[in-house]
Design a protein around this motif. Structure first.
Motif, PDB file in Angstrom:
ATOM      1  N   ALA A   9     -48.775  28.692   6.740  1.00  0.00           N
ATOM      2  CA  ALA A   9     -49.725  29.678   7.264  1.00  0.00           C
ATOM      3  C   ALA A   9     -49.318  31.081   6.851  1.00  0.00           C
ATOM      4  N   PHE A  10     -48.040  31.372   6.936  1.00  0.00           N
ATOM      5  CA  PHE A  10     -47.521  32.688   6.552  1.00  0.00           C
ATOM      6  C   PHE A  10     -47.827  32.992   5.086  1.00  0.00           C
ATOM      7  N   VAL A  11     -47.545  32.026   4.202  1.00  0.00           N
ATOM      8  CA  VAL A  11     -47.758  32.236   2.770  1.00  0.00           C
ATOM      9  C   VAL A  11     -49.241  32.362   2.449  1.00  0.00           C
ATOM     10  N   PRO A  64     -48.859  40.794  17.706  1.00  0.00           N
ATOM     11  CA  PRO A  64     -49.471  39.641  17.046  1.00  0.00           C
ATOM     12  C   PRO A  64     -50.920  39.892  16.661  1.00  0.00           C
ATOM     13  N   THR A  65     -51.284  39.413  15.495  1.00  0.00           N
ATOM     14  CA  THR A  65     -52.666  39.515  14.997  1.00  0.00           C
ATOM     15  C   THR A  65     -53.103  38.134  14.499  1.00  0.00           C
ATOM     16  N   PHE A  66     -52.812  37.115  15.290  1.00  0.00           N
ATOM     17  CA  PHE A  66     -52.978  35.736  14.833  1.00  0.00           C
ATOM     18  C   PHE A  66     -54.402  35.412  14.402  1.00  0.00           C
ATOM     19  N   ASP A  67     -55.406  35.912  15.170  1.00  0.00           N
ATOM     20  CA  ASP A  67     -56.783  35.497  14.900  1.00  0.00           C
ATOM     21  C   ASP A  67     -57.545  36.487  14.021  1.00  0.00           C
ATOM     22  N   SER A  68     -56.831  37.266  13.212  1.00  0.00           N
ATOM     23  CA  SER A  68     -57.510  38.164  12.277  1.00  0.00           C
ATOM     24  C   SER A  68     -58.206  37.335  11.197  1.00  0.00           C
ATOM     25  N   PRO A  69     -59.255  37.884  10.568  1.00  0.00           N
ATOM     26  CA  PRO A  69     -60.040  37.105   9.597  1.00  0.00           C
ATOM     27  C   PRO A  69     -59.202  36.470   8.487  1.00  0.00           C
ATOM     28  N   GLY A  70     -58.254  37.236   7.935  1.00  0.00           N
ATOM     29  CA  GLY A  70     -57.433  36.692   6.848  1.00  0.00           C
ATOM     30  C   GLY A  70     -56.588  35.519   7.295  1.00  0.00           C
ATOM     31  N   ASN A  71     -56.042  35.608   8.495  1.00  0.00           N
ATOM     32  CA  ASN A  71     -55.222  34.511   9.007  1.00  0.00           C
ATOM     33  C   ASN A  71     -56.066  33.269   9.283  1.00  0.00           C
ATOM     34  N   VAL A  72     -57.273  33.482   9.796  1.00  0.00           N
ATOM     35  CA  VAL A  72     -58.181  32.353  10.048  1.00  0.00           C
ATOM     36  C   VAL A  72     -58.490  31.633   8.738  1.00  0.00           C
ATOM     37  N   ALA A  79     -56.715  31.627   6.053  1.00  0.00           N
ATOM     38  CA  ALA A  79     -55.488  31.016   5.537  1.00  0.00           C
ATOM     39  C   ALA A  79     -55.224  29.673   6.200  1.00  0.00           C
ATOM     40  N   VAL A  80     -55.303  29.642   7.510  1.00  0.00           N
ATOM     41  CA  VAL A  80     -55.044  28.394   8.236  1.00  0.00           C
ATOM     42  C   VAL A  80     -56.093  27.346   7.891  1.00  0.00           C
ATOM     43  N   LYS A  81     -57.349  27.744   7.824  1.00  0.00           N
ATOM     44  CA  LYS A  81     -58.402  26.789   7.481  1.00  0.00           C
ATOM     45  C   LYS A  81     -58.179  26.219   6.080  1.00  0.00           C
ATOM     46  N   GLN A  82     -57.766  27.061   5.148  1.00  0.00           N
ATOM     47  CA  GLN A  82     -57.524  26.593   3.784  1.00  0.00           C
ATOM     48  C   GLN A  82     -56.469  25.493   3.764  1.00  0.00           C
ATOM     49  N   TYR A  83     -55.415  25.664   4.543  1.00  0.00           N
ATOM     50  CA  TYR A  83     -54.349  24.664   4.555  1.00  0.00           C
ATOM     51  C   TYR A  83     -54.800  23.382   5.263  1.00  0.00           C
ATOM     52  N   VAL A  84     -55.417  23.521   6.425  1.00  0.00           N
ATOM     53  CA  VAL A  84     -55.878  22.341   7.171  1.00  0.00           C
ATOM     54  C   VAL A  84     -56.965  21.596   6.392  1.00  0.00           C
ATOM     55  N   ARG A 131     -60.326  30.056  14.602  1.00  0.00           N
ATOM     56  CA  ARG A 131     -60.186  31.339  15.303  1.00  0.00           C
ATOM     57  C   ARG A 131     -59.876  31.130  16.780  1.00  0.00           C
ATOM     58  N   GLN A 132     -60.532  30.162  17.382  1.00  0.00           N
ATOM     59  CA  GLN A 132     -60.304  29.895  18.798  1.00  0.00           C
ATOM     60  C   GLN A 132     -58.874  29.420  19.047  1.00  0.00           C
ATOM     61  N   ARG A 133     -58.391  28.505  18.225  1.00  0.00           N
ATOM     62  CA  ARG A 133     -57.018  28.007  18.391  1.00  0.00           C
ATOM     63  C   ARG A 133     -55.994  29.124  18.193  1.00  0.00           C
ATOM     64  N   LEU A 134     -56.196  29.940  17.169  1.00  0.00           N
ATOM     65  CA  LEU A 134     -55.257  31.031  16.914  1.00  0.00           C
ATOM     66  C   LEU A 134     -55.346  32.094  18.003  1.00  0.00           C
ATOM     67  N   GLY A 135     -56.542  32.307  18.539  1.00  0.00           N
ATOM     68  CA  GLY A 135     -56.699  33.247  19.643  1.00  0.00           C
ATOM     69  C   GLY A 135     -55.947  32.792  20.877  1.00  0.00           C
ATOM     70  N   GLU A 136     -55.995  31.494  21.157  1.00  0.00           N
ATOM     71  CA  GLU A 136     -55.253  30.946  22.296  1.00  0.00           C
ATOM     72  C   GLU A 136     -53.749  31.101  22.076  1.00  0.00           C
TER      73      GLU A 136
END
Length: 438
Positions: A213-215, A231-239, A241-246, A426-431
């Motif tokens: 996720a970091f990379v 923390p900025t976990f649910d920012s658009p770029g992070n969302v 990134a995580v979706k791309q990996y999953v 986004r919801q999971r990262l927001g939590e």
């Protein structure tokens, strides 16, 4: 190394909270602090880097005898499994009774700095160990909180690389390793079929998930913390990134649904057995050989990026993984401990130890020797040119646990056939972010 650290890193948040509550970092029961009251002896807690604790003792024993002959300082060695190491460190910090020198996972540096367990290495102390400039800048960046005095120096370094199965690539008519994620997905689809898949991932391992996720976030121009450490976990770029990996499981379907439960090197086994054509891993050679592969049957390349023209942060394709060497805050041989750090990070020792463990030396002069194999050649280049340390914030360990667990849950959703949309991510990262702020 990273694979041995998983259980300990996942437990860091709880252990650190307990240690702080019992007074860790605010003085010790002995009222101590570093001294030189026992100048002829040292205790060294080494992490389990080899195939067993006994293997590490055989590797390190002769080197410690060499140090004793040179300095007259006898070193008592204890090799500690990763599953126990963190608890031992925090208990020692709380009681004031512990080792003089110890290995730590480099992703623990900031959290252990917050606990007060380690001796700050100011300019004078660093000079006694040989100086900061001897080390790779990317490796040294993972030695403590941003803007603070470091509390460790790099000992063994690792990076991620893309491993690809040469025979399966040839059978699928793929000319070479992919350089972009679009190319990787295309190759993965060619490699998927008849019960075999293009890529193997460890979706059930929160720490592994958080590293990717970091990379991926870096490549999307994003970070999981702002400049103030919030923390900025649910920012658009992070969302994204995580979706791309999953999506390797959920959308692209180039990784098996069963990968959602992988958390114990099953992906390495699948790659070695030809069940997966590609693997994202750190220093996999010894594990691939142990799983029946032979040298020459796999290739190694840098982890892909979004575009071949990417530069700067968007070109980051690995977190800086590795082991740091630190001095315990209550050492009773401060000068000897610093001399030992200098010895262990000397060019000669670095070549010997890193060659033995299959890692990369973070010492620049040691990197001037020819690489021992293609794995090290690729990892050296990544460490020097395109890696970045995980967020050096006091609660970094909570990031690994919370974001990694959110991704584990998303992988489980994908395996169960549930849609993994950007809104779901986004919801999971927001939590996870809400839990981080508590």
């Amino acid at each position: 190394m990273r694979r041995f650290r998983t259980a300990a890193a996942a437990a860091l948040t709880t252990a650190l909270t307990v240690a702080l509550a019992t007074g860790c970092g605010g003085g010790t029961t002995t009222g101590g602090g570093a001294s030189n009251s026992k100048p002829k002896e040292l205790t060294y807690w080494a992490s389990n880097q080899g195939s067993s604790l006994e293997h590490d003792k055989k590797v390190l024993g002769p080197e410690l005898e060499k140090f004793e002959k040179r300095t007259g300082i006898k070193v008592k060695l204890e090799v500690i499994p990763w599953s126990n190491l963190l608890d031992r460190i925090l208990a020692a910090a709380s009681s004031g009774e512990g080792p003089d020198v110890l290995n730590i996972g480099n992703t623990w540096s900031s959290s252990l700095q917050k606990s007060g367990a380690l001796l700050p290495l100011d300019d004078e102390a660093l000079a006694k160990t040989g100086g900061k400039k001897r080390f790779s800048p990317s490796a040294f960046a993972a030695t403590g909180q941003r803007g603070e005095t470091p509390v460790a120096v790099p000992l063994y370094s690792l990076t991620y690389a893309l491993y690809y199965h040469k025979k399966r690539f040839e059978q699928a008519g793929i000319d070479g390793p992919p350089k972009t994620w679009k190319e990787l997905v295309a190759a993965g689809k060619k490699l998927t079929g008849d019960g075999r898949y293009g890529l193997a991932v460890e979706g059930g391992d929160p720490v592994e998930n958080s590293h990717h996720a970091f990379v991926f976030a870096k490549q999307h121009g994003s970070d999981f913390f702002d400049a103030k450490g919030n923390p900025t976990f649910d920012s658009p770029g992070n969302v994204k990134a995580v979706k791309q990996y999953v999506d390797f499981v959920a959308g692209d379907r180039i990784a098996a649904k069963g990968n959602a439960e992988y958390a114990a090197r099953q992906s390495v086994r699948d790659f070695a057995k030809g069940k997966a054509g590609m693997l994202l891993w750190q220093a996999a050679r010894s594990q691939l050989l142990a799983n029946g592969m032979k040298d020459g049957e796999w290739g190694v390349a840098p982890v892909p990026v979004r575009s071949a023209s990417d530069g700067g942060q968007r070109a980051v394709n690995s977190m800086v993984a590795g082991i740091n060497l630190a001095v315990f805050k209550d050492t009773d041989n401060r000068d000897g401990a610093l001399e030992f750090v200098k010895f262990m990070t000397s060019t000669a020792e670095q070549k010997k130890l890193n060659d033995t463990y299959g890692s990369i030396s973070p010492v620049l002069r040691a990197q001037q020797a020819p690489p021992r194999d293609e794995d090290e050649k690729v990892m050296r280049a990544v460490l020097a040119d395109s890696s970045a340390p995980l967020p050096q914030v006091p609660d970094e360990s909570k990031f690994e646990t919370l974001v990694g667990t959110a991704m584990k849950e998303l992988f489980a959703d994908a395996a169960a056939g549930r849609s993994v949309t950007e809104e779901a991510v986004r919801q999971r990262l927001g939590e996870a972010q809400q839990k981080m702020r508590k």
